[in-house]
Design an enzyme around this catalytic site. Structure first.
Site, PDB file in Angstrom:
ATOM      1  N   HIS A 171      66.544  35.808   5.376  1.00  0.00           N
ATOM      2  CA  HIS A 171      66.553  36.335   4.013  1.00  0.00           C
ATOM      3  C   HIS A 171      67.126  35.365   2.987  1.00  0.00           C
ATOM      4  CE1 HIS A 171      66.588  39.240   0.843  1.00  0.00           C
ATOM      5  NE2 HIS A 171      67.893  39.304   0.766  1.00  0.00           N
ATOM      6  N   ARG A 173      76.257  36.066   2.266  1.00  0.00           N
ATOM      7  CA  ARG A 173      76.165  36.412   0.845  1.00  0.00           C
ATOM      8  C   ARG A 173      76.161  37.922   0.631  1.00  0.00           C
ATOM      9  NH1 ARG A 173      72.320  38.077  -2.354  1.00  0.00           N
ATOM     10  NH2 ARG A 173      70.541  37.575  -1.022  1.00  0.00           N
ATOM     11  N   GLN A 207      71.289  33.708   6.456  1.00  0.00           N
ATOM     12  CA  GLN A 207      71.407  35.169   6.478  1.00  0.00           C
ATOM     13  C   GLN A 207      70.106  35.843   6.925  1.00  0.00           C
ATOM     14  OE1 GLN A 207      71.888  37.735   2.759  1.00  0.00           O
ATOM     15  NE2 GLN A 207      73.869  38.077   3.721  1.00  0.00           N
ATOM     16  N   HIS A 247      68.264  39.649   7.241  1.00  0.00           N
ATOM     17  CA  HIS A 247      68.324  41.020   6.750  1.00  0.00           C
ATOM     18  C   HIS A 247      67.714  41.935   7.809  1.00  0.00           C
ATOM     19  CE1 HIS A 247      67.966  44.495   4.181  1.00  0.00           C
ATOM     20  NE2 HIS A 247      68.693  43.881   3.274  1.00  0.00           N
ATOM     21  N   ARG A 250      74.957  44.190   7.855  1.00  0.00           N
ATOM     22  CA  ARG A 250      73.670  43.530   8.063  1.00  0.00           C
ATOM     23  C   ARG A 250      73.565  42.797   9.395  1.00  0.00           C
ATOM     24  NH1 ARG A 250      71.934  40.726   2.283  1.00  0.00           N
ATOM     25  NH2 ARG A 250      71.610  42.691   1.216  1.00  0.00           N
ATOM     26  N   LEU A 264      61.135  42.767   1.838  1.00  0.00           N
ATOM     27  CA  LEU A 264      62.439  43.397   2.010  1.00  0.00           C
ATOM     28  C   LEU A 264      62.392  44.896   1.726  1.00  0.00           C
ATOM     29  CD1 LEU A 264      65.464  42.746   2.488  1.00  0.00           C
ATOM     30  CD2 LEU A 264      65.681  42.765   0.010  1.00  0.00           C
ATOM     31  N   GLU A 309      68.620  47.901   1.467  1.00  0.00           N
ATOM     32  CA  GLU A 309      69.644  48.626   2.212  1.00  0.00           C
ATOM     33  C   GLU A 309      69.781  50.061   1.737  1.00  0.00           C
ATOM     34  OE1 GLU A 309      72.568  45.245   3.660  1.00  0.00           O
ATOM     35  OE2 GLU A 309      73.449  46.501   2.109  1.00  0.00           O
ATOM     36  N   PHE A 324      76.346  48.664  -5.378  1.00  0.00           N
ATOM     37  CA  PHE A 324      75.641  47.909  -4.350  1.00  0.00           C
ATOM     38  C   PHE A 324      76.604  47.656  -3.203  1.00  0.00           C
ATOM     39  CE2 PHE A 324      71.870  45.141  -3.633  1.00  0.00           C
ATOM     40  CZ  PHE A 324      70.952  45.957  -4.259  1.00  0.00           C
TER      41      PHE A 324
END
Lengths: 566, 326
Positions: A344, A380, A233, A235, A279, A245, A248, A119
């Site tokens: 997000h 995050r 945050q 996204h 991001r 969402l 990514e 990730f």
């Protein structure tokens, strides 16, 4: 008012709350879990990608918990408390093992062990997953587990109104059954706020409709502080217009962002990294395109996967493909997926230490997105939110247990205070005229998005804050047209709005106050990170109409701040 | 020019269309009525967004449940143009297209008592879910961390399909067997029950059989649950798979016994004639006495001639036996 007594109250039935309740109940204490939705409807269920974990014997042989902590700290732009990040890493393998033993159907390797994948931001692959529905799988497994142990009573579809305290000590929570609008004072020595995030403050958010920041506002009204509340945050790729969402992975696999001229616009903002820019940069670029008239009507850009070919898209980007088809009616093999940035995650939260304890009110604890343990800092990392809910849900539950063993609690009755909480909100249903929640709500969400959003500066935030204050002043004259006493959601929406406004004032004030750019907090008038003056946590209290700001040092153990370059 | 055409196409895509939404309202104080709302939607508008906009812009008094807006939380089950659906997983203009009408009706789910507008009381649903002990009972050594579970990837895949139930209640709301048989656990509970019955890590197999087997024979195989499930869990498939475990049960209930006999006689009927001989199957399932009683009942209603149809064997019976694996 009816009264019920427990050793501890957990507000919120998502992963963090359930894990805390599990620990408290397993130690023999009586717990009530109060949730405004049936627990499996909590926002934890929406988490897709996975949960990061270093598992000895089932990780890359070169990996160790220190690499994991480092990734988290750097990702958080050094506003991370390093002891918190280390605890998170060290407990990560154990927590995945526990969830597995309780039945979570993690994807497997051929030899039957839990599988792993990469990730963003990870030095070595650590993400454990259940297809693309990891949050849903974990939440069901945990809820099912907790529903089978004794000592836990669930109050599902009960709306928590306020904390009742006696001289900075927790006495209990006043909550109302949504079905009957019947208020009850839940008395307890300890209260864990695990109420999740606040995405509904923004007109664009990937969050569930229920994420209205109730816990933050309840804590603020009781006199507890929020830590780092300016860090929100965004996204870059949320599906238009549902804001679901799009992971990514879509860009990682070669998807490109295009504007209404068909131009690959990221070349102007991040010539090297292009579509794989971090991001925050990607989000800012998309917004710039839309503001300058190069977005599509309605306000979005295209995430183009077509060149990857149908087979590749369906195999490697199944979720993106399915979500676009189901929720936007777009076939990603034939046209670009409509995307725009959306709120997000909330890094800020109720101030707690690594035991989940709040320093302001004795007996107040918090866990999950509602809390700020300072594990995510200013930004995050992916796969760390599920991990935080479970690791710190467990740590918090354990520290509630030791707290309950040593502390006998307040003896005051505080019934009058509880009555006052209810009187206050009944005003909304009693008035026949005034302001309606819908008008205020949509205005607030637009202001937060426009003025305290992805791009921030002195002028806009000052204007925004003034407008937010004006909206908050309307709360006393708010009224509810629906007079029904059964499942009156208009009434609860109005209460949620009151919470959202209390929080919005704090976010606006603290964002205006932090004169630097760090992680998700980007100021066009102060575009650089300023460690000299701002490598410190914001601590914010709500004092009447104003917000009082103090600071706390960031805990450093091993890692010195360096430039955040990828 | 190409870009221009592309832009035009995109503008056309976002064209708004006015729709009428007819919502079946209910409140304890006012009773039940239909109410109409008009609003403009585009091709992206989910029904949860339609409801949210009506509530914040036109009529705040409507009550409904909604949370994740991405079909994982199971809050927004309701009837849309009579079909049991998740509102979030339904685009307004898709419904307009399918039904060729710009009026969309929205009602609460069937079967469950209505509390207010689209909000129904799911207590009975939850009770039945908890009856199947919906959780893993792992080995003590695993719980104590002494050993780790291993699970084959193919087992994980099979179980995950049935674990994806989001407790939305749509299958139960559309199940005819649940309505007439209080002993039937319902499709969702069976999916959940089977998911643990089949989990090699579980330790209470015998107890699960006791909970599930009798109920599994009460399903009518109408496939409504298969049709309406928003996550493709296929509850009816789990009921079939559960029935296959009947042979492992020591003390069977009457319903399970009859069910097993029924299957056996169907198999032997097909083995012998290649056809389903209804009368014969009936006789061997229910026994002579019961059959005579039912025959008299059928006679009184003039239906006996259907029961006594004689079937002849099909040609190529050996081919059929081959298919049956004999």
């Amino acid at each position: 008012m009816e009264k019920l007594s427990y050793d501890a109250i957990v507000v919120g039935g998502g992963l963090a709350g359930l894990m805390a309740a599990h620990q408290i109940a397993s130690a023999g204490f009586k717990v009530a879990v109060i949730s405004k939705v049936f627990p499996t409807r909590s926002h934890s269920s929406s988490a897709e990608g996975g949960i990061a974990a270093y598992m000895p014997g089932n990780s890359d042989p070169n990996d160790d918990p220190d690499f994991m902590s480092y990734d988290t700290i750097k990702g958080g732009d050094y506003l991370v408390d390093q002891d918190a990040a280390q605890l998170l890493s060290e407990k990560s393998g154990e927590i995945v093992k526990i969830m597995e033993s309780w039945g979570t159907l993690f994807n497997r390797q051929p030899d039957g062990r839990v599988a792993v994948r990469y990730f963003g931001g990870q030095t070595y692959p650590r993400t454990r997953f259940v297809g693309d529905k990891t949050g849903m799988a974990l939440l069901h497994a945990l809820f099912q587990r907790v529903s089978g142990i004794g000592n836990v009573d669930f109050y599902n579809e009960w709306f928590s109104l306020d904390l009742v305290t006696d001289n900075k000590r927790v006495v209990g929570v006043v909550a109302m059954e949504m079905k009957s609008l019947n208020p009850v004072l839940f008395k307890a020595r300890a209260v864990v706020m695990a109420t999740g995030g606040m995405g509904m403050l923004y007109s664009h958010s990937t969050n569930a409709y229920i994420n209205t920041g109730d816990g933050y506002a309840i804590a603020l009204r009781a006199g507890a502080s929020l830590k780092d509340p300016e860090f929100v945050q965004f996204h870059p790729t949320a599906l238009y217009p549902s804001d679901i969402l799009i992971s990514e992975a879509a860009r990682g696999e070669g998807g490109i962002l295009i504007n209404n001229k068909g131009e690959r616009f990221m070349k102007r903002y991040a010539p090297k990294k292009m579509d794989l820019a971090p991001r925050d940069i990607a989000s800012r670029s998309i917004i710039t395109e839309i503001r300058e008239g190069r977005g599509f009507p309605g306000g979005y850009v295209g995430l183009d996967l077509r060149h990857l070919g149908e087979e590749y898209i369906k195999e490697r980007l199944a979720l993106a493909y399915e979500a676009a088809k189901t929720f936007s009616g777009v076939d990603a093999t034939k046209e670009p997926i409509p995307v725009r940035p959306a709120q997000h995650y909330y890094m800020g939260g109720i101030d707690v230490d690594i035991t989940g304890k709040n320093p302001d009110i004795i007996g107040l604890f918090a866990a999950g997105e509602a809390a700020c343990v300072s594990v995510h800092g200013a930004n995050r990392l992916g796969s760390n939110s599920l991990l935080e809910t479970l690791v710190y849900g467990r740590e918090t539950g354990n520290s509630v247990v030791s707290f309950l063993r040593d502390y006998s609690g307040s003896t005051s009755d505080m019934e009058k205070e509880a009555e006052k909480v209810v009187e206050e909100i009944y005003r909304f249903t009693k008035s026949e005229t005034g302001v309606h929640y819908g008008e205020v709500l949509n205005k607030l969400r637009d202001i937060m998005w426009e003025k305290v959003g992805i791009f921030r500066d002195e002028k806009n935030m000052s204007e925004g804050l003034t407008e937010i204050m004006k909206l908050r002043d309307m709360v006393p004259s708010m009224y509810v047209t629906d007079k029904s006493s059964v499942y009156n959601t208009e009434f609860f929406n109005a209460l949620e709005l009151r919470n959202m406004l209390d929080l919005a004032v704090v976010i606006g004030t603290t964002a205006l106050n932090r004169k630097e750019s760090r992680g998700a907090h980007f100021r066009t008038d102060y575009p650089e990170r300023d460690d000299q003056n701002w490598l410190k946590h914001t601590i914010a209290y709500s004092k009447g109409k104003t917000v009082e700001i103090t600071y706390k040092p960031v805990k450093m153990t091993k890692w010195k701040p360096e430039a955040r370059v990828y | 020019m190409v870009e221009k055409a592309e832009e035009q196409k995109n503008l056309a895509q976002l064209e708004e269309q006015e729709i009428t939404v007819k919502i079946k309202r209910f409140s304890k104080e006012k009773g039940s009525w239909w109410q109409e709302y008009r609003l403009k939607v585009d091709r992206f508008t989910q029904m949860t967004e339609v409801l949210r906009r009506i509530k914040t812009e036109q009529d705040p008094t409507i009550s409904y449940r909604a949370s994740c807006h991405m079909a994982v939380c199971g809050s927004c089950g309701m009837k849309i143009n009579g079909e049991p659906r998740l509102a979030c997983k339904t685009l307004a203009l898709d419904i307009v297209k399918i039904y060729n009408s710009s009026t969309i009706s929205v009602e609460p789910m069937d079967y469950f008592p209505v509390l207010k507008d689209l909000v129904v009381d799911l207590d009975e649903f939850y009770d039945k879910m908890f009856k199947v002990k919906p959780r893993l009972y792992p080995d003590k050594d695993v719980l104590e961390g002494k050993v780790d579970h291993r699970l084959k990837p193919e087992d994980q895949r099979e179980l995950w399909k049935f674990e994806q139930c989001i407790w939305c209640g749509l299958c139960v709301s559309s199940c005819p067997a649940v309505r007439i048989d209080p002993e039937f656990l319902g499709p969702a509970a069976h999916a959940k029950g089977y998911r643990f019955l089949a989990d090699p890590r579980d330790t209470i197999y015998e107890e699960r059989l006791k909970i599930l087997i009798d109920s599994s024979w009460r399903c009518t195989y109408c496939y409504q649950c298969f049709n309406v499930c928003p996550r493709d869990v296929e509850p009816v498939t789990t009921i079939k798979k559960t029935r296959a475990h009947t042979k492992f049960m020591k003390e069977k209930t009457k319903v399970a016994e009859t069910g097993e006999k029924h299957i056996e006689s169907i198999v032997s009927s097909i083995r012998e004639t290649g056809k389903l001989e209804e009368a014969k199957v009936y006789l061997s399932t229910y026994g002579l006495l019961e059959s005579i009683k039912d025959m008299i009942y059928a006679m009184q209603n003039g239906k006996l001639k259907y029961a006594l149809v004689q079937d002849t064997k099909v040609k190529g019976l050996d081919q059929i036996k081959k298919i049956m694996g004999e």
